[in-house]
Every structure is written in structure tokens, then in C-alpha cells.
Write an enzyme that holds these catalytic residues in place. Structure first.
Site, mmCIF file in Angstrom:
data_model
loop_
_atom_site.group_PDB
_atom_site.id
_atom_site.type_symbol
_atom_site.label_atom_id
_atom_site.label_comp_id
_atom_site.label_asym_id
_atom_site.label_seq_id
_atom_site.Cartn_x
_atom_site.Cartn_y
_atom_site.Cartn_z
ATOM 1 N N HIS B 261 -35.811 39.132 90.102
ATOM 2 C CA HIS B 261 -34.535 38.815 90.742
ATOM 3 C C HIS B 261 -33.815 37.674 89.994
ATOM 4 O O HIS B 261 -32.656 37.814 89.586
ATOM 5 C CB HIS B 261 -34.784 38.421 92.199
ATOM 6 C CG HIS B 261 -33.560 38.033 92.958
ATOM 7 N ND1 HIS B 261 -32.865 38.899 93.770
ATOM 8 C CD2 HIS B 261 -32.869 36.860 93.020
ATOM 9 C CE1 HIS B 261 -31.819 38.282 94.300
ATOM 10 N NE2 HIS B 261 -31.808 37.034 93.860
ATOM 11 N N GLU B 262 -34.532 36.580 89.816
ATOM 12 C CA GLU B 262 -33.901 35.438 89.134
ATOM 13 C C GLU B 262 -33.577 35.782 87.679
ATOM 14 O O GLU B 262 -32.587 35.297 87.137
ATOM 15 C CB GLU B 262 -34.795 34.191 89.219
ATOM 16 C CG GLU B 262 -35.183 33.738 90.641
ATOM 17 C CD GLU B 262 -34.006 33.501 91.588
ATOM 18 O OE1 GLU B 262 -32.906 33.174 91.105
ATOM 19 O OE2 GLU B 262 -34.191 33.666 92.814
#
Lengths: 496, 496
Positions: B261-262
């Protein structure tokens, strides 16, 4: 109408914020930043430097600083105004554009140096180093007083009251006394076995040990952090955020004593009182005074047999395979082994100041005698051969070993030797006032630290190193104590 | 005479430097800074905020920004002036004193929230939250246009073109379609075994795996770093220094998908071109657009069976004890397990937007309906029970779970759901243009990333999210794609 001193505070807060941000960027750059970040981040750091420059050289700041002198100020306030006035004088002569260019250069140059060192390639760093020397000389020339030598301008930045004349004398004494003593010692034929200090010391265990000893000597992990960088250093945002680094190799004593050394710096900054931190006098008095503390912790405390009495078992238990069979006395001999070598930061206590002497002589040549940087690798190697009898095989273990020049710091090195000498003078005094070794043996290191805090740390920059020596020991700087300390300690260890 | 636009650059560089320094302090605070550093460092950050405020609200900046509009500017230059003008309008209406008070409040409030959450004690945070809501409303009222609702002012900050009217419709669609679908799914009785995702997953192995997958999806470690913090986040100093964090527990999928995600956020920022970085348009277009990328990488790519075809063996080989016997299909089912739960950041892809819906409804009540903060714990719990069928046992797993409000961010949450919907719309289009799953199966994820870079990342803030959707997919925002994507994917997985 607010007092001029009060009006100054807004400016000083801003200057402080810009400096603190720069410190954080520097820390980040040395410990974490990704390698491609350089140029973009340099722009930011350059802007912060310019902002700092603009605040300090703002004519209104100068006017207020002048006006202050008519006001009833406390001693601390007077010292802050004095520091500010010096900073104004230092910066106002440098054109803003050049100051900014230099800041951008120094925010890049440490990376270029690190790369060059890694590749053992002096040529890739030489053009940068040449620029750094040129800026340094130019800036010193803007600030030099009538007839003042450029290198004296630089020396004064790091250590007030010690110019080339004083240092020639100081280093002359060391050369006269220590070089023959070292010769006698190495010719005495006594060999020390320190082979057990190298080997399978895992990074994880070294880190755990480092943290233990940092805390043991007084580093407060609520107010500080420890990280890894190529070259160990200490920095701080203020008295409640003090940071040290170390690096790890297979020699356990390298990381161990670098941690104790940097902890000495850190304890100094953690000892700055709340009233002084984040002001212009809220840091260590000088580079030499700082080294007096770091080298005091590293050598006078950390390489002292008495220090190890209560904690050697602790170290042994972490490394039973390597140290299980090694007695305390063998260990203490090993960590005090004298052996002329190539790397300053790994040098033993006795030969250390000769490494500094070499740098002092080379800096004088660079700044005063227009030595071209291309000559450095050869001159460096020649001097090592002359004073220490060893010759570097490459520039990584020669002229590229230290970060200082890559940061634009010239005139800094002498502080290392001066600091050691300050420490020895303090030690001689303290032994008269307290049972120094007895305290160490019973693990009461806190009382030694408290003496230093009470007599030195808590004053921040309110005094110069010479004033500290006078106020604490009742005597002006005297290098004799350093020579005596070394010849006495190593005479005994080597049975001379 | 220099053009006004050129004259503006010095101001913009300064504003940029202050912001970048603040970003670094924030990063440092979340990842490393010692715990006692807080108050002293806050002073520094407060000063940097004030400096930013002063530059942007400098009347000369406004005059130059106006004057620019008469000059022949490129599209990028026009966009920069447009952003600046918006920022001026946003800040100039807020009195400097209130801005500083609010900055000081928010630099304290996250700490108060963290403490309250730890102690499960809403009352200790309520007065701070009340103040935060008051400031937020006051600031919004300074900026609201004729007849404009306060919450619409806030929504516009995070996502241009999406006001309450648009969001009521969007969330209405989700509620109408997803709540019954979820009901059908949970009542279908199919249970998914994901027990093997929890267990003895060492932090060291999780970190190694995280680094592998970050790099696999396109995170460039020459231009970024990965660290640990309490809550995963992404930040960046510029396009060549982008930083992600994660945290580790015994659920391997938590760190794994938080890293992916990051990395999605980070790849967006790494894709900003050199010409745009460090300008006012040199970052992601909006919060929603950012989430569209992070959630695209996390879910549409990362929880896609095709993604795992070439790399599942890699993961298995790191965790033979835990995954050795688990087939690819069982693994893919497990990482897509649907289970209504209490914590947004750990929610599955299907129920996620219902968590956001709840926050949207509550924010409207806080800002538009004068809901007193004392009511929050009860209303929060009631809504969770109504939409998700679960009820928090305490405020830590209820209303205190998110950091956003404590940072003064109201109007941010809807971006999470919007971003997911933008991603689904992009995905539907991309599947028509390329063999999306085929590329994933053959490890050619770079071609998917390249499409996103070429069509979205490289434009920075030159377009709004709505414009991106139109330009890329040929269609305005349409939440239908999101609903279809979810019901199709989870219908198949659960055999509905």
C-alpha cells in the site's frame, strides 16, 4: 517599549530553528537518506542556510545587538549578545551568494567523499576538496584582521586563544616528548596480544554492548538515540535530543570505544541546562572542550583498569567464546596496546596526537602555503612514514580517512589533541579531589560525571576552554599534564 | 526588469524549504526521535510553520501572483500560480495568531490522542477534540464562499469537485449496493481459513519480505527508505527521497499489504518528474488520487491471484514452516477473506468503504449539525452495529482508532473510499487496453506501473482527480465500476 534584548528574541528563535533544521538534515543525510536524494535536498538545505544568514546579517539585528549593550543584562544574556556579535562579524563579511554556494557544496561534498573513499579514488574527490579549500581561504580572508594569518582565523573558530604560535609550541612539546618515548616503547620489544578483540563479534551483539556501555557511562536514551553511519559522530537538536552514531566491523573495541567516546560528547550536550539550550550559548564551549569530554570518557575513564573492574564480567558474558578465557589484566593491556597505525580514529591513546600533528601540519600547508590538493596523498603518506613509521597502501587508509575536510572543516583537527590535553589536566586535578579510581572500581561513575556536569557542562558556552581550565584546576592550560599522564600510564603498562 | 513569475521563485523556494524541513521533522518524530525531545522540537517546528505562513501571506507574494496572470506563462507555471493563489486565499483569511495557536494545538493533540487511546479514555481527549472541531469550523467559516457549507470547504481541500452533494450520492450507492451484498455474503456461510497468516513470523523475515515486495512492485531504494513506526505512512521530501514505514505484528499479511500500500503512494511520488518536484504542483494530485494508487497496488494488484503466480513460491520459501503446505489458491482466498470488523486499517477490501461511510456521516454531523463530541462514542458504536453488525467494546477499537481528527484533519476520510473507486474505474479501463492479469502472471508488473506513471504520476498536481478520470478513461467519475469490481470479485471468490 520593549527592550532591545527582548526584540532580538524573535530573530534568535528563527536563526535557531533554521540551524536546528540543518542539523536534522545533516544527521539524516549521514544515517538514512537515500543516495539519490542529494541534489534536491541540497537545495532545501541551501535555502535554510541562506535564511539563517539573512537573519544574522539583518541590519536590524546588528542595531538591536548594539543597543542591548546599554541595557541591564544578566551574565547569560550578555554572553548571548557577545556570541551573536561574533556571529554577525563572521557572516556579514561573506557575500550572501558565496555563503549559499558554499552551503550547497558542503551538503554534497560529504557524499562525494564517502564514495571516493569507498572506491579508494582520490581523483574523484580532489576537485571538490580544492573548491572547499578555496572557499575556506576566501571566507577566512574576508574575516582576517590586520596582519592576521588565514589559518589563525580558522583555528580561532574552533578554539579561542590557540593560534599557530600556541599550537606550534603545544605540538612541539608533544613531538619532543612523545616521539622518543614511543621509540623507546616500541623498541622495548614487549608485545601485547590483542588478537581476541577481533573475530566473530556479531553486529547485533556489538550493538547491544554499545547500548549497555553508553547507558552505563551516562547516556540517557530518553533524550537521545544511537544509529549507524560510516564515521561515528555526535550531533544534537537541543539538550533533550542528542544523537550518536557508530559503525561496526570485526574489531569489537572499535565500536565499543567509539560509543563511549561519542557518549562523552553526548553527555556534555545532555548536561546543558534548560535555560541555555536553544540559545547561542546552549552548546559545548568549544571543539577542544568537547573533545576533552569525549576523550576523557573514552580513554581516561574507558581504558582505565578501574573502569572495567565492575563491568568486565558483563562484557565477557556477551562474548563467552571470544573473551571467556581472557583475564581482566590481559583485556586491559589489549585495549591499551600501543601500535603505530594508519587510522586516526582507531589509533591508540599514545600515538593519537601524532595523527593530529600530521593533520595540523598539512592544514597549515593547505591554507598558508598554497599546497595543491593533488599533492596530498603523497605528503600524507610521507608524514605517516616519518612520524609513525607506517605508510598507507591506499587513500582510504590515508588522506581520505577523515570526513572533516569534506564538510569544509579546516582548523578542527588540533582540537582533538588539545582536548586530550585538557582532559589530562582535569584528570590530574580530579585525582587530588576524589578517589577517582576507587569510584570507577565501585561503579560510581555517576559521581565523576556529576563533577564534570557541575564544573563544565552546565555552563554551556559561557566560558572559553582556557577559562574552564583556570576556574576548575586553578591553572592556565599546561600540556605537561598530558605528557606526564601518557608517559606515566604507558611507562607502567609497558614496564619502562 | 525581471518577470513577476521569476521574482516569485525566491519566495516559493523559501516556502518549499520550510515545508520540507517540517516534513523531515514529522518523519523523524514518528520514526526515531527520543521521547523527551517533544517540547523543544515543537518550538522549532512552530517557528518553521510561522515562517511558511509569513512567506505565503506576504503582500508582495500576492501582488506578484496577481501580476503573473498578465504574463505569458507555460501551463505548468499557470498551475503553480493557481496553487499559490489558492494557498494564499486559504491562509490570508486566518489571523496569524490563530494559525499559530492551531499549529501549537495540533502539535500537542496527537500526543493527547495517543495517550487517550492507550488508556481507552475518551474523556481525556474530548476537550482537545472539541477545540479542534471549533478551530476547524472557524477557519472554514473564514474561507467559505457565499452560501457555501463549512464541510464543503473542508472536502474541497482534499478532493476538488466532490462536495456533500456528490458524496451523498457516492456513499448512497455504496450503501445501497454493498450493504445487502455483504449481508448475502456473510449469510452464505462459506468460511475462509486464514489461520496460517498469523503465527511465528519473525520481524526480520517480514522485513526482508517487505523489502522484496516493495522493490518488486517498483519502489526504488536508491530514492527511498523504509522504516518502522506505530502506524504505517508515506512521506517525501521530493521525488528522489520518498519514505515509507510499516509496523510488525504476528500477522504477516498486515505488514506485507501495508508495505505494498505505502509503496503505491511512494511510486506515485517517485513518478513525479524532475521539472515538477519541489514546486507547488510537484506532488500527488489529491488525497483521493493518492489513495487510488496505494489501494490499487495493495488490492487490485496485490490481492490479485495473478500477482501471486510468479512470486508466491518466493514468499513460501521464506516461511516454509507456515506456508509450506498452503496452496496458492488457499493463500489467495485467505488474503481476500471478508469479515466485518472494527478497525478500518485492518478491514478487508469489501467492507473497507463502509468504515469510511461511517466517518463521513459523523464528520457531517460534527461540522454541519453541531453534534457535541461527547456523543461520539455512542454514535460511532451504533453506526458500526448498523452497517457492519459489530460493536466496539471500547473507544480504542471505536472512535479513537484513527489519528486524523487529532491532527485537525476533517474531510480527509472520504478520500479513502473515493480513491478505491477511482482505482476500480482505472482498472476497468486498463483491462480493456492490456492483458492486465496476463502481465501480472508473467511478472511484467512494470508495464502496469508504466501506464500509471505515464497517465497519472507524471502530471503531479496539474490536473484534478476528475480530470484524470476523464482524460484516462474517457468518462467522468462513475462509482458503478467500484461496485461492479467488488461484487464481481467477491461474488466469484465466495461462489455467490
Amino acid at each position: 517599549m520593549k527592550k532591545a534584548y527582548e526584540q532580538l528574541q524573535t530573530y534568535l528563535e528563527r536563526a535557531q530553528a533554521f540551524q536546528t533544521a540543518r542539523v536534522l538534515f545533516e544527521w539524516d543525510n549521514e544515517t538514512l537518506a537515500p543516495k539519490a536524494a542529494g541534489p534536491n535536498t541540497s537545495k532545501v538545505v541551501g535555502t535554510l542556510s541562506s535564511e539563517y544568514f539573512s537573519v544574522i546579517t539583518d541590519p536590524e539585528v546588528k542595531r538591536l545587538a548594539e543597543e542591548c549593550k546599554e541595557e541591564a543584562l544578566t551574565e547569560t544574556e550578555k554572553a548571548i549578545v557577545r556570541e551573536l556579535t561574533e556571529e554577525i562579524e563572521k557572516l556579514e563579511r561573506v557575500p550572501a551568494k558565496e555563503y549559499r554556494e558554499f552551503s550547497e557544496l558542503t551538503s554534497e561534498s560529504a557524499r562525494i567523499w564517502a564514495e571516493a573513499r569507498k572506491n579508494k579514488d582520490f581523483e574523484s574527490f580532489a576537485p571538490t576538496l580544492r573548491k572547499l579549500v578555496e572557499y575556506t581561504k576566501k571566507f577566512a580572508s574576508y574575516r582576517a584582521g590586520e596582519g592576521q594569518k588565514l589559518y589563525d582565523v580558522l583555528l580561532d573558530d574552533y578554539e579561542k586563544g590557540f593560534d599557530m604560535k600556541a599550537l606550534d609550541q603545544f605540538f612541539g612539546t608533544l613531538k619532543d616528548q612523545l616521539v622518543p618515548f614511543l621509540k623507546r616503547l616500541t623498541e622495548s620489544g614487549g608485545t601485547v596480544d590483542d588478537s581476541f578483540l577481533a573475530g566473530d563479534y556479531s553486529e547485533k551483539d556489538q550493538e547491544a554492548v554499545g547500548r549497555f556501555f553508553a547507558e552505563y557511562v551516562g547516556f540517557d536514551f530518553d533524550r537521545g538515540v544511537m544509529a549507524v553511519s560510516a564515521h561515528p559522530f555526535t550531533t544534537n537538536l537541543h539538550n533533550k535530543d542528542v544523537r550518536i552514531t557508530t559503525s561496526y566491523n570485526d574489531h569489537v573495541d572499535d565500536s565499543l570505544f567509539s560509543v563511549i567516546h561519542e557518549s562523552g560528547h553526548a553527555i556534555y550536550e545532555m548536561g546543558i541546562p534548560d535555560e541555555l539550550t536553544q540559545t547561542l550559548v546552549g552548546t559545548g564551549a568549544s571543539m577542544g572542550m568537547h573533545e576533552s569530554q569525549s576523550r576523557f570518557f573514552e580513554n581516561i575513564i574507558g581504558r582505565n583498569r578501574a573502569f572495567w573492574v565492575p563491568v568486565y564480567e558483563k562484557l565477557k558474558s556477551r562474548f563467552p567464546g571470544q573473551l571467556g578465557e581472557v583475564s581482566l589484566d590481559r583485556f586491559v593491556k589489549a585495549i591499551n596496546k600501543v601500535e603505530p597505525s594508519l587510522i586516526r580514529t582507531q589509533a591508540d591513546e599514545l600515538t593519537y596526537s601524532l595523527h593530529v600533528l600530521i593533520r595540523y601540519e598539512i592544514e597549515k600547508m593547505l591554507i598558508e602555503e598554497d599546497l595543491d590538493v593533488e599533492e596530498l596523498p603523497r605528503i600524507w603518506a610521507d608524514k605517516y612514514e616519518e612520524y609513525l613509521g607506517v605508510r598507507p597502501r591506499d587513500v582510504a587508509e590515508g588522506v581520505l580517512q577523515d570526513i572533516h575536510w569534506s564538510q569544509g572543516s579546516f582548523g578542527y583537527f588540533p582540537s582533538y589533541a588539545l582536548g586530550s590535553a585538557f582532559g589530562a589536566q582535569l584528570y590530574a586535578y580530579m585525582r587530588k579531589k576524589m578517589d577517582f579510581e576507587g569510584l570507577l572500581e565501585s561503579g560510581r561513575i555517576g559521581e565523576i560525571r556529576e563533577f564534570l556536569r557541575e564544573n563544565i557542562h552546565k555552563y554551556g558556552k559561557l566560558k572559553t576552554s582556557r577559562q574552564f581550565l583556570k576556574d576548575v584546576t586553578g591553572e592556565d592550560f599546561n600540556p605537561r599534564y598530558y605528557v606526564d599522564y601518557l608517559t606515566d600510564k604507558y611507562g607502567k603498562l609497558y614496564g619502562l
